[in-house]
Design a protein around this motif. Structure first.
Motif, mmCIF file in Angstrom:
data_model
loop_
_atom_site.group_PDB
_atom_site.id
_atom_site.type_symbol
_atom_site.label_atom_id
_atom_site.label_comp_id
_atom_site.label_asym_id
_atom_site.label_seq_id
_atom_site.Cartn_x
_atom_site.Cartn_y
_atom_site.Cartn_z
ATOM 1 N N TYR A 114 -4.515 0.169 8.513
ATOM 2 C CA TYR A 114 -3.946 0.465 7.200
ATOM 3 C C TYR A 114 -3.652 -0.818 6.432
ATOM 4 N N ILE A 115 -3.079 -1.790 7.090
ATOM 5 C CA ILE A 115 -2.752 -3.061 6.437
ATOM 6 C C ILE A 115 -4.018 -3.756 5.941
ATOM 7 N N ALA A 116 -5.106 -3.641 6.692
ATOM 8 C CA ALA A 116 -6.387 -4.266 6.304
ATOM 9 C C ALA A 116 -6.931 -3.710 4.986
ATOM 10 N N THR A 117 -6.486 -2.511 4.583
ATOM 11 C CA THR A 117 -6.948 -1.945 3.306
ATOM 12 C C THR A 117 -6.313 -2.648 2.108
ATOM 13 N N GLY A 118 -5.209 -3.372 2.346
ATOM 14 C CA GLY A 118 -4.494 -4.034 1.258
ATOM 15 C C GLY A 118 -3.500 -3.130 0.546
ATOM 16 N N ASP A 119 -3.520 -1.843 0.838
ATOM 17 C CA ASP A 119 -2.649 -0.888 0.148
ATOM 18 C C ASP A 119 -1.161 -1.192 0.279
ATOM 19 N N PRO A 120 -0.682 -1.656 1.436
ATOM 20 C CA PRO A 120 0.770 -1.855 1.553
ATOM 21 C C PRO A 120 1.327 -3.041 0.781
ATOM 22 N N MET A 121 0.474 -3.925 0.314
ATOM 23 C CA MET A 121 0.954 -5.199 -0.220
ATOM 24 C C MET A 121 1.714 -5.096 -1.549
ATOM 25 N N ASP A 122 1.503 -4.031 -2.317
ATOM 26 C CA ASP A 122 2.217 -3.929 -3.600
ATOM 27 C C ASP A 122 3.213 -2.774 -3.603
ATOM 28 N N LYS A 123 3.652 -2.373 -2.393
ATOM 29 C CA LYS A 123 4.529 -1.223 -2.297
ATOM 30 C C LYS A 123 5.797 -1.539 -1.510
ATOM 31 N N ALA A 124 6.916 -1.069 -2.031
ATOM 32 C CA ALA A 124 8.178 -1.212 -1.315
ATOM 33 C C ALA A 124 8.072 -0.515 0.034
ATOM 34 N N GLY A 125 8.531 -1.172 1.075
ATOM 35 C CA GLY A 125 8.453 -0.599 2.415
ATOM 36 C C GLY A 125 7.077 -0.674 3.028
ATOM 37 N N ALA A 126 6.129 -1.237 2.304
ATOM 38 C CA ALA A 126 4.758 -1.492 2.780
ATOM 39 C C ALA A 126 3.908 -0.234 2.968
ATOM 40 N N TYR A 127 4.247 0.852 2.249
ATOM 41 C CA TYR A 127 3.376 2.025 2.340
ATOM 42 C C TYR A 127 3.427 2.835 1.050
#
Length: 192
Positions: A143-156
């Motif tokens: 999931y982290i490799a998708t880059g999605d968590p990087m701009d979200k509070a709590g990383a998801y």
């Protein structure tokens, strides 16, 4: 009534559209100043700052009736606020901590209304409890490799691929996405 969303968040924009209200987007660029500690107080303080910034700017050049909507969302675990991760390791640390546990998502909303020559302020927050299933490290790394968590509070982001790890939600789903539109709509009705 003219409505202005003081946020550039595509998720808030999408949610606000569901109310049927036509609005403009004018994101606040004011530096956030946090003086509070508890998550509910932090989000209401930040939502108010954003709304007040845009209210002041807009009111200087317009005297028509208008409403500014400011919002801020945080993820909290044991009253510790989890912001946007600085890097992939921090995202992994956050998500590992939240796995197989319940945490809270708070969104503060501030409505600054100029109507018939007077200013009306309505500020509130919504809290939603979110519980994750146990999550394998490999799933977190994917999931982290998708880059999605990087701009979200709590990383998801609950509305995306991470939804498969959500065991339960107690409260408003839209609040977790970034804007409790049901509560917002009711507050707007009360203001008018």
């Amino acid at each position: 009534m003219k409505y202005i969303l003081a946020s550039a968040s595509p998720r808030r924009k999408e949610l606000l559209r569901k109310t049927g209200i036509s609005f403009e987007i004018m994101p606040s660029s004011k530096e956030e100043v946090i003086t509070e500690e508890l998550p509910a107080d932090v989000v209401t303080e930040l939502a108010y700052q954003k709304a007040a910034d845009i209210f002041s700017l807009y009111h200087k050049i317009h005297d028509e009736d208008f409403t500014v909507i400011g919002a801020d969302t945080v993820v909290s675990y044991k009253d510790e606020i989890l912001g946007k991760p600085a890097d992939e390791q921090e995202a992994l640390d956050m998500l590992s901590m939240l796995a197989d546990r319940t945490h809270q998502v708070y969104t503060g909303v501030s409505l600054l209304i100029w109507k018939n020559g007077r200013k009306i302020i309505r500020t509130f927050y919504e809290k939603t409890e979110v519980t994750f299933y146990p999550i394998m490290r490999e799933d977190l790394l994917s999931y982290i490799a998708t880059g999605d968590p990087m701009d979200k509070a709590g990383a998801y982001g609950i509305q995306g691929d991470f939804a498969i790890h959500v065991k339960s939600i107690n409260g408003d789903y839209n609040n977790v996405v970034g804007l409790p539109i049901g509560h917002l709509y009711q507050e707007l009705k009360l203001a008018f």
